[in-house]
Design an enzyme around this catalytic site. Sequence first.
Site, PDB file in Angstrom:
ATOM      1  N   CYS A 231       0.815  -1.232   0.000  1.00  0.00           N
ATOM      2  CA  CYS A 231       0.000   0.000   0.000  1.00  0.00           C
ATOM      3  C   CYS A 231       0.844   1.276   0.000  1.00  0.00           C
ATOM      4  O   CYS A 231       0.317   2.358  -0.259  1.00  0.00           O
ATOM      5  CB  CYS A 231      -0.961  -0.003   1.177  1.00  0.00           C
TER       6      CYS A 231
ATOM      7  N   HIS B 194      -3.115   7.238   2.257  1.00  0.00           N
ATOM      8  CA  HIS B 194      -3.563   5.940   1.747  1.00  0.00           C
ATOM      9  C   HIS B 194      -4.940   5.665   2.345  1.00  0.00           C
ATOM     10  O   HIS B 194      -5.160   5.838   3.546  1.00  0.00           O
ATOM     11  CB  HIS B 194      -2.561   4.854   2.155  1.00  0.00           C
TER      12      HIS B 194
ATOM     13  N   ASN C  85     -10.185  -0.028   0.168  1.00  0.00           N
ATOM     14  CA  ASN C  85      -8.725   0.053   0.170  1.00  0.00           C
ATOM     15  C   ASN C  85      -8.220  -0.547  -1.152  1.00  0.00           C
ATOM     16  O   ASN C  85      -8.298  -1.754  -1.353  1.00  0.00           O
ATOM     17  CB  ASN C  85      -8.190  -0.719   1.377  1.00  0.00           C
TER      18      ASN C  85
HETATM   19  O1  UT7 Z   1      -3.493  -0.885   3.801  1.00  0.00           O
HETATM   20  C1  UT7 Z   1      -3.280  -1.275   5.113  1.00  0.00           C
HETATM   21  C2  UT7 Z   1      -4.193  -2.413   5.308  1.00  0.00           C
HETATM   22  N1  UT7 Z   1      -5.040  -2.576   6.385  1.00  0.00           N
HETATM   23  C3  UT7 Z   1      -5.507  -1.670   7.290  1.00  0.00           C
HETATM   24  O2  UT7 Z   1      -5.198  -0.536   7.317  1.00  0.00           O
HETATM   25  C4  UT7 Z   1      -6.464  -2.216   8.298  1.00  0.00           C
HETATM   26  C5  UT7 Z   1      -6.191  -1.738   9.682  1.00  0.00           C
HETATM   27  N2  UT7 Z   1      -7.124  -2.305  10.648  1.00  0.00           N
HETATM   28  C6  UT7 Z   1      -8.432  -2.000  10.631  1.00  0.00           C
HETATM   29  O3  UT7 Z   1      -8.878  -1.220   9.818  1.00  0.00           O
HETATM   30  C7  UT7 Z   1      -9.312  -2.622  11.677  1.00  0.00           C
HETATM   31  O4  UT7 Z   1      -8.520  -3.324  12.616  1.00  0.00           O
HETATM   32  C8  UT7 Z   1     -10.381  -3.554  11.079  1.00  0.00           C
HETATM   33  C9  UT7 Z   1     -11.409  -2.744  10.324  1.00  0.00           C
HETATM   34  C10 UT7 Z   1      -9.747  -4.570  10.152  1.00  0.00           C
HETATM   35  C11 UT7 Z   1     -11.103  -4.301  12.188  1.00  0.00           C
HETATM   36  O5  UT7 Z   1     -11.663  -3.406  13.120  1.00  0.00           O
HETATM   37  P1  UT7 Z   1     -11.462  -3.629  14.680  1.00  0.00           P
HETATM   38  O6  UT7 Z   1     -12.188  -2.536  15.333  1.00  0.00           O
HETATM   39  O7  UT7 Z   1      -9.981  -3.736  14.922  1.00  0.00           O
HETATM   40  O8  UT7 Z   1     -12.220  -4.984  14.917  1.00  0.00           O
HETATM   41  P2  UT7 Z   1     -11.658  -6.379  15.487  1.00  0.00           P
HETATM   42  O9  UT7 Z   1     -10.713  -7.005  14.513  1.00  0.00           O
HETATM   43  O10 UT7 Z   1     -11.182  -6.172  16.887  1.00  0.00           O
HETATM   44  O11 UT7 Z   1     -12.976  -7.231  15.531  1.00  0.00           O
HETATM   45  C12 UT7 Z   1     -14.059  -6.914  16.401  1.00  0.00           C
HETATM   46  C13 UT7 Z   1     -15.185  -7.894  16.157  1.00  0.00           C
HETATM   47  C14 UT7 Z   1     -14.727  -9.352  16.186  1.00  0.00           C
HETATM   48  O12 UT7 Z   1     -15.746 -10.111  16.773  1.00  0.00           O
HETATM   49  P3  UT7 Z   1     -15.620 -10.602  18.294  1.00  0.00           P
HETATM   50  O13 UT7 Z   1     -14.357 -11.412  18.354  1.00  0.00           O
HETATM   51  O14 UT7 Z   1     -15.531  -9.327  19.107  1.00  0.00           O
HETATM   52  O15 UT7 Z   1     -16.866 -11.372  18.508  1.00  0.00           O
HETATM   53  C15 UT7 Z   1     -14.626  -9.707  14.718  1.00  0.00           C
HETATM   54  O16 UT7 Z   1     -14.796 -11.083  14.481  1.00  0.00           O
HETATM   55  O17 UT7 Z   1     -15.742  -7.680  14.863  1.00  0.00           O
HETATM   56  C16 UT7 Z   1     -15.794  -8.931  14.158  1.00  0.00           C
HETATM   57  N3  UT7 Z   1     -15.686  -8.680  12.737  1.00  0.00           N
HETATM   58  C17 UT7 Z   1     -16.756  -8.403  11.949  1.00  0.00           C
HETATM   59  N4  UT7 Z   1     -18.062  -8.302  12.244  1.00  0.00           N
HETATM   60  C18 UT7 Z   1     -18.901  -8.002  11.222  1.00  0.00           C
HETATM   61  C19 UT7 Z   1     -14.571  -8.669  11.957  1.00  0.00           C
HETATM   62  N5  UT7 Z   1     -14.907  -8.368  10.681  1.00  0.00           N
HETATM   63  C20 UT7 Z   1     -16.251  -8.227  10.663  1.00  0.00           C
HETATM   64  C21 UT7 Z   1     -17.168  -7.927   9.640  1.00  0.00           C
HETATM   65  N6  UT7 Z   1     -18.474  -7.809   9.969  1.00  0.00           N
HETATM   66  N7  UT7 Z   1     -16.797  -7.713   8.359  1.00  0.00           N
END
Ligand code: UT7
Length: 322
Positions: free
Chosen positions: A116, A249, A279
């Site tokens: 990225c 980005h 993204n």
């Molecule tokens: O180019 C660089 C690439 N990537 C990035 O910049 C991504 C950086 N990270 C992020 O943007 C965030 O960490 C995410 C958007 C990927 C995730 O958000 P988060 O607030 O960190 O959520 P999390 O991973 O802590 O997940 C919270 C909950 C989990 O459920 P439990 O374990 O609390 O029951 C996940 O399983 O949200 C769940 N979850 C979803 N729920 C509904 C994960 N993905 C989804 C989804 N829909 N698509």
Amino acid sequence: MIYAKISGTGSALPGTPVSNSELIARHGLDSNDQWIVERTGIRSRHIAAPGVCASDLAFDACRRALEAAGRNPIDVDLIIVATSTPDYIFPSTAAILQYKLGVSNDSPAFDLQAVCSGFVYALSVADKFVRSGSSKCALVVGAEVFSRILDWTDRGTCVLFGDGAGAVVLEATDQPGILATAIHADGSHHGILSVPGQISGGLPVGDPFLRMDGQAVFKFAVRVLSEVAQEVLDAADTGIDQLDWLIPHQANIRIMQATGKRLGLPAEKCIVTVDRHGNTSAASIPLALDESVRAGTIKPGDTLLLEGVGGGFTWGAALLKF
Ligand code: UT7
């Protein structure tokens, strides 16, 4: 003094936008529009049809950038394509793009792999070619079909990415253009965002899908993006108040907001397209730039700060007069 200055921008998005609800229905995901919008800011993305490659999107973006610059393919003496989703293992997408564009002058063309951060890396490299006198008219491109490396059963990653391409024509001039660039890498973090597979004996070996520790990426991104932004501002002796636009980005609206806050930049000075593009990795910055230029938001003479972070980990920034 020779500067490298952007003389034209172009971009391309495949097909029609795919909303969160459509994506969820298409792949039977256990997710919902509200979660995706609240956690990421993404509402829709574009997905390339089977057979549409990074070079196809790059070609459309480059044609538009050349037209905006008033240049022809024969004027181009360097092509750098930033991509993690190339057409082939080899030859490079840049070489294929050179052929498709009809750039028949033997000038160099190569891909650059910094995920990225790829576009900022490519811009930094092209700036050095131009300022050294090795190139007078370069095409710098970010082009991706990330939909090809997504695991559609992994809701934590597959909702985040989209396909697209953006390009700029970078020309030698005596007018200030790129003022400062900085690029960095720290390979000790390679495991938190990767596609840890390869092709061997005709088959994928290892895992051929994108894997990510989202929270680790999030924390790392906010820290290095504010640091590298400050680094290029300091290098060009420019205050944050002199900045017209930040083009980060487009990974997650919360990362962009947190970075802007750390820098003390008003939220309205941050260009946002993640809501409509998702993204698009190396394509996200030139896509956002081109959209804003064509909308009349970014104007000639504006001071822009472009910055990216991605797998590797890699990160970088470029400060420029548009
Ligand atoms: O180019 C660089 C690439 N990537 C990035 O910049 C991504 C950086 N990270 C992020 O943007 C965030 O960490 C995410 C958007 C990927 C995730 O958000 P988060 O607030 O960190 O959520 P999390 O991973 O802590 O997940 C919270 C909950 C989990 O459920 P439990 O374990 O609390 O029951 C996940 O399983 O949200 C769940 N979850 C979803 N729920 C509904 C994960 N993905 C989804 C989804 N829909 N698509």
